[in-house]
Design a protein around this motif. Structure first.
Motif, PDB file in Angstrom:
ATOM      1  N   ARG A  56      -7.917   6.984  -3.849  1.00  0.00           N
ATOM      2  CA  ARG A  56      -8.114   7.399  -2.577  1.00  0.00           C
ATOM      3  C   ARG A  56      -9.482   7.981  -2.443  1.00  0.00           C
TER       4      ARG A  56
ATOM      5  N   THR B  91       0.787  -1.338   0.063  1.00  0.00           N
ATOM      6  CA  THR B  91       0.046  -0.033   0.028  1.00  0.00           C
ATOM      7  C   THR B  91       0.687   1.387  -0.099  1.00  0.00           C
ATOM      8  N   VAL B  92       1.940   1.285   0.783  1.00  0.00           N
ATOM      9  CA  VAL B  92       2.807   2.225   0.814  1.00  0.00           C
ATOM     10  C   VAL B  92       3.378   2.783  -0.309  1.00  0.00           C
ATOM     11  N   LEU B  93       3.960   1.919  -1.115  1.00  0.00           N
ATOM     12  CA  LEU B  93       4.660   1.665  -2.263  1.00  0.00           C
ATOM     13  C   LEU B  93       3.645   2.397  -3.617  1.00  0.00           C
TER      14      LEU B  93
ATOM     15  N   VAL C 159      -3.791   6.604  -8.161  1.00  0.00           N
ATOM     16  CA  VAL C 159      -3.627   6.880  -6.620  1.00  0.00           C
ATOM     17  C   VAL C 159      -4.747   7.790  -6.352  1.00  0.00           C
TER      18      VAL C 159
ATOM     19  N   ALA D   8       0.625   4.075  -2.931  1.00  0.00           N
ATOM     20  CA  ALA D   8       0.038   5.280  -2.527  1.00  0.00           C
ATOM     21  C   ALA D   8       1.514   6.475  -2.786  1.00  0.00           C
ATOM     22  N   GLY D   9       2.584   5.974  -2.281  1.00  0.00           N
ATOM     23  CA  GLY D   9       3.303   6.830  -2.794  1.00  0.00           C
ATOM     24  C   GLY D   9       3.832   7.152  -4.144  1.00  0.00           C
ATOM     25  N   GLY D  10       3.532   6.322  -4.949  1.00  0.00           N
ATOM     26  CA  GLY D  10       3.758   6.707  -6.553  1.00  0.00           C
ATOM     27  C   GLY D  10       3.068   7.960  -6.981  1.00  0.00           C
ATOM     28  N   GLY D  11       2.000   8.296  -6.244  1.00  0.00           N
ATOM     29  CA  GLY D  11       0.990   9.332  -6.971  1.00  0.00           C
ATOM     30  C   GLY D  11       0.379   8.933  -8.254  1.00  0.00           C
TER      31      GLY D  11
END
Length: 394
Positions: free
Chosen positions: A238, A223-225, A234, A227-230
């Motif tokens: 969201r 999830t972090v990888l 994403v 969501a952090g990609g923008g």
């Protein structure tokens, strides 16, 4: 000389009265009425089955077609499918399975998995002999489960089954439990609340910290990888997730209680409240376990109950494993605070009855959240009672 002469009629043989063979007796049947009535109504009146499974298939088809995974303007093959809100790795995995088994084969495989998962969680929480609590008391907690827990086919139920299966062999294979929780968290990050079991385990503090850190890292990494990609995908994910979590179905847990009270839960404040609530549940469980000097089996179920209550968006399919741990919490304070244990037990029974009435009398939108709020209050009260000195005998 014997009074029974040759040829005389033999006295009748006393036979035991037949009893129902299911642990929990008729209570299990009565408190399972929300599930049973939901299934009967769906069969008799008709309706859509496994809408959440159809959402997984929809996500897989979008991946294979190369269209926007979270674009609601792109219709699913099944118009009744729920919205796909999981990470793209779930859609890719489902797409791979769909390519191997086809639609009918994958459906049959999922049906078998789902039936097995449902049987496992009910057996572990209600019917298993070694599970803490009297069978009749464990049976009451089936009242908090509704028919939708089965009819929607939500992937949560197989994930819960995997967690409890790993939990039952925790003493022999603790890292298997860490991996099971991480896998569940990779699909639904909120299920990382099951790491509360590790906090309560009879292990060294260093081991607990390391195991929790590993579970969090593995479970949150996808999830972090993502969501952090923008990017637009994403942003769409969201927005879709926020819409369903905070507006459409906030659930019967913390978000549901706050929604009923008119308190907004969206954004950073909601996340902060959810983390604080999860920490409170886990801390109460830790105090109960340590002060009560609980055994491994008791700590497992207490941790599972804390994890369920810590889930801020608690749905019906998420509560199968709640009951035994609450019974452990109440029984743990009985030697120290017998009066508090008596009242806590009454509140637990009343909450189950309220949930049962809510499902059967069609006010579950209020009865279920209020019942779960009462059970959360019982966990806090048991934590507080455990911290107090032992009450003096009257």
């Amino acid at each position: 000389m014997s009074e029974l002469r040759y040829g005389a009629a033999a006295p009748p043989i006393a036979r035991p009265r037949p009893r129902i063979a299911i642990p929990g007796g008729w209570g299990l049947l009565i408190f399972s009425l929300p599930v049973l009535s939901g299934l009967v109504n769906r069969v008799v009146r008709g309706g859509v089955w496994f809408t959440d499974y159809d959402a997984l298939v929809c996500g897989a088809e979008r991946v294979r077609s190369g269209v926007g995974l979270y674009d609601q303007a792109v219709p699913c093959a099944d118009p009744n499918a729920a919205a796909f809100v999981y990470g793209p790795w779930v859609a890719r995995l489902t797409a791979g399975l769909l390519g191997v088994f086809g639609h009918s084969g994958l459906m049959a495989l999922y049906l078998a998995l789902y039936a097995g998962a449902a049987a496992l969680v009910v057996w572990a929480a209600c019917l298993r002999r070694e599970t803490p609590g009297a069978p009749r008391d464990r049976a009451r907690f089936m009242a908090v489960v509704s028919g939708s827990a089965v009819t929607t086919g939500n992937i949560a139920l197989p994930l819960h089954a995997g967690v409890v299966a790993a939990g039952l062999v925790f003493a022999r294979a603790p890292w298997l439990f860490v991996l099971a929780v991480a896998a569940a968290g990779a699909v639904k990050p909120v299920f990382l609340t099951y790491l509360a079991v590790l906090v309560l385990a009879r292990r060294s503090p260093a081991w607990r910290v390391g195991a929790v850190a590993l579970g969090l890292g593995l479970g949150l990494a996808p999830t972090v990888l993502f969501a952090g990609g923008g990017g637009p995908e994403v942003a769409a994910w969201r927005a879709l997730l926020s819409h369903f979590v905070y507006q459409v179905t906030p659930g019967d847990g913390l978000f549901g209680w706050l929604t009923l009270a008119g308190v907004p839960t969206e954004g950073a404040p909601g996340v902060a409240l959810a983390l604080l609530w999860a920490a409170l549940m886990t801390f109460c469980g830790l105090v109960i376990a340590e002060r009560g000097r609980l055994l491994d089996e008791q700590r497992l179920w207490l941790g599972l109950a804390c994890a369920v209550l810590a889930n801020p968006r608690l749905m019906s399919e998420d509560v199968f494993l709640l009951g035994p741990g609450l019974l452990v919490a109440v029984s743990a304070i009985r030697p120290r605070q017998p009066r508090a244990a008596l009242y806590a037990g009454r509140v637990v029974a009343a909450a189950c009855v309220v949930s049962l009435a809510g499902h059967l009398l069609d006010f579950a939108d209020y009865g279920s959240p209020l019942g779960m709020l009462a059970l959360g209050g019982v966990m806090i009260a048991c934590g507080a009672a455990s911290a107090l000195p032992r009450a003096r005998a009257a």
